[in-house]
Design an enzyme around this catalytic site. Structure first.
Site, PDB file in Angstrom:
ATOM      1  N   GLU A   1     -22.574 -48.661 -12.615  1.00  0.00           N
ATOM      2  CA  GLU A   1     -22.104 -47.335 -12.986  1.00  0.00           C
ATOM      3  C   GLU A   1     -23.417 -46.593 -13.128  1.00  0.00           C
ATOM      4  OE1 GLU A   1     -19.291 -46.418 -16.007  1.00  0.00           O
ATOM      5  OE2 GLU A   1     -18.068 -48.062 -15.735  1.00  0.00           O
TER       6      GLU A   1
ATOM      7  N   GLU B   1     -18.727 -53.248 -19.857  1.00  0.00           N
ATOM      8  CA  GLU B   1     -19.199 -52.593 -21.073  1.00  0.00           C
ATOM      9  C   GLU B   1     -18.450 -53.057 -22.059  1.00  0.00           C
ATOM     10  OE1 GLU B   1     -18.991 -48.373 -20.868  1.00  0.00           O
ATOM     11  OE2 GLU B   1     -20.371 -48.414 -18.906  1.00  0.00           O
TER      12      GLU B   1
HETATM   13  O1  IFM Z   1     -15.824 -43.146 -17.777  1.00  0.00           O
HETATM   14  C1  IFM Z   1     -16.651 -44.175 -18.170  1.00  0.00           C
HETATM   15  C2  IFM Z   1     -16.304 -45.475 -17.709  1.00  0.00           C
HETATM   16  O2  IFM Z   1     -15.126 -45.736 -17.833  1.00  0.00           O
HETATM   17  C3  IFM Z   1     -17.111 -46.385 -18.251  1.00  0.00           C
HETATM   18  N1  IFM Z   1     -18.437 -46.240 -18.424  1.00  0.00           N
HETATM   19  C4  IFM Z   1     -18.896 -44.735 -18.693  1.00  0.00           C
HETATM   20  C5  IFM Z   1     -17.987 -43.703 -18.021  1.00  0.00           C
HETATM   21  C6  IFM Z   1     -18.402 -42.288 -18.430  1.00  0.00           C
HETATM   22  O3  IFM Z   1     -18.183 -42.168 -19.847  1.00  0.00           O
END
Ligand code: IFM
Length: 438
Positions: free
Chosen positions: A337, A138
């Protein structure tokens, strides 16, 4: 507690070689803030600064994962392999050595170069045990929250630094891909994980709303996708987000856009836009982040929200995957994710019955299966997250895990969602959604 058994009538199947996983991140679970010669990191510094993290929480102990293995990463990878689990490793999930931050962090080019050196070292050490590498997680969030808004470490609020960080994170990715491939020729699969956000304008968008859609999409998505996939920054992005030409050395865009082995997609929720007055907001509206007049962001009443305030919109996952199928034909995609925070608690029977998360995962997995059916080259899905953990500026207040962590005792309790997910993996199919949820 029983969960729906997939594989029966109407179940949506996944391909035979589909990868199933659960994701975590070092600072969010490991603890051991100063063990074994580890120096301070930007999140150590940030979380120990009063007022930065809710409740004054830090990652000093987190889920104490580090102390549960000797020679931590090798031991962890060997244990996973022993259970038939292939690890995918992320090299940078937001926690930079404080010493590099003191030199300027991602706002300076040197950090991208140091990152490539680190990638080579890690690949030398673990390349016999890991083949799938995610360089950066990210980068959009790192630049926007870490360097523009300052709500994440390193807490910088500086537009120029944020634009520079965008370029150096992408350059760091490209240099790390080269380093990984050099260290493990023919064996390393390299990719990057982007948080992607469909920007939606339901109905007919008036001209300013359509313009805002283009700019918002460029700011959030194309600013990272276009350099990676097409070797150029998008013209439509707001000028202050674009790295200035002077930072882009000859060859940088080629380095950034070298072919990926896969693209990781982190999906949580979309952005909705409509015509409105940012100076006179209605309930549920916010000023549009692109700053264009006559446009607001809003949350449709028909969509549920998680305790983070994030919209639950599985169609957004479908949209993102199909967009990538078009934009990067043939490129393997992984959902790296996806998951939600929920108000989890241990019931009197000792179980954690997180029905909201089961429903969330069910709908998103169904959206992923539909996307595959309609042409997305989706090769795997990693739920966020394996364990409840340190949710950055929210501290331990938000729980994302499919396994509950009692942070006082470090006891772990698999939640109902863990059983649901295990059932899906076993069947390699997601049960049909109830008619009301389709
Ligand atoms: O916990 C975070 C992760 O570290 C990065 N992506 C989003 C998740 C939820 O906020």
């Amino acid at each position: 507690m029983t969960t729906a058994v997939p594989g029966t009538d109407g179940a949506l199947p996944f391909p035979d070689d589909f990868t199933w996983g659960a994701a975590t991140a070092a600072y969010q679970i490991e603890g051991a803030a100063d063990a074994d010669g580890k120096g301070p990191s930007v999140w150590d510094t940030f979380s120990h600064t009063p007022g930065k993290v809710r409740g004054g929480d830090t990652g000093d102990i987190a889920c104490d994962a580090y102390h549960r293995g000797l020679d931590y990463y090798r031991a962890l990878l060997d244990k996973l392999a022993g259970r038939g689990i292939a690890a995918a490793a992320t090299l940078y999930h937001w926690d930079l050595p404080q010493a590099l931050q003191d030199e300027g962090g991602w706002a300076v080019r040197g950090t991208a170069e140091r990152f490539a050196e680190y990638a080579a070292i890690v690949a030398e050490a673990l390349g016999d045990r890991v083949t799938r590498w995610i360089t950066v997680n990210e980068p959009q969030v790192v630049a926007s929250h870490g360097y523009r808004a300052g709500t994440h470490a390193p807490g910088v609020r500086d537009l120029a630094a944020a634009a520079a960080a965008t370029h150096h994170l992408l350059l760091g990715h490209g240099l790390a891909v080269q380093a990984l491939r050099a260290a493990a020729p023919g064996r390393a699969e390299a990719g990057i994980a982007l948080d992607l956000h469909p920007v939606l304008v339901p109905g007919d968008g008036a001209a300013p709303v359509e313009q805002a859609r283009l700019v918002t999409d460029a700011d959030l998505n194309a600013l990272f996708l276009d350099p990676l996939l097409h070797g150029a920054y998008p013209d439509a992005a707001q000028p202050h987000l674009l790295p200035p030409d002077v930072l882009v050395a000859p060859g940088d865009m080629e380095t950034i856009s070298q072919p990926l082995d896969f693209l990781g997609v982190n999906y949580y929720s979309p952005v909705y836009l409509r015509a409105g007055d940012p100076g006179d907001l209605r309930r549920g509206e916010e000023p549009a982040r692109c700053g264009l007049p006559g446009v607001v962001e809003y949350r449709p009443d028909s969509l549920e929200r998680t305790p983070m305030g994030w919209l639950v919109d599985p169609d957004g996952l479908y949209d993102v995957l199909l967009r990538l199928a078009k934009d990067a034909p043939g490129l393997a995609l992984y959902v790296t994710e996806n998951g939600c925070a929920a108000e989890d608690y241990v019931g009197p029977d000792g179980a954690v019955n997180d029905i909201e998360r089961v429903s969330y995962l069910h709908k998103h997995l169904a959206a992923a299966a539909r996307a595959i059916r309609d042409g997305a080259n989706l090769a795997g899905y990693y739920v966020w997250s394996l364990l409840d953990n340190f949710e950055w500026a929210w501290g331990y207040q938000k729980r994302f895990g499919i396994v509950f962590v009692d942070f006082g005792t470090q006891r772990r309790i698999p939640k109902a969602s863990a059983r649901f997910y295990a059932d899906v993996i076993r069947a390699n199919a997601v049960p049909a959604l109830p008619r009301s949820a389709r």
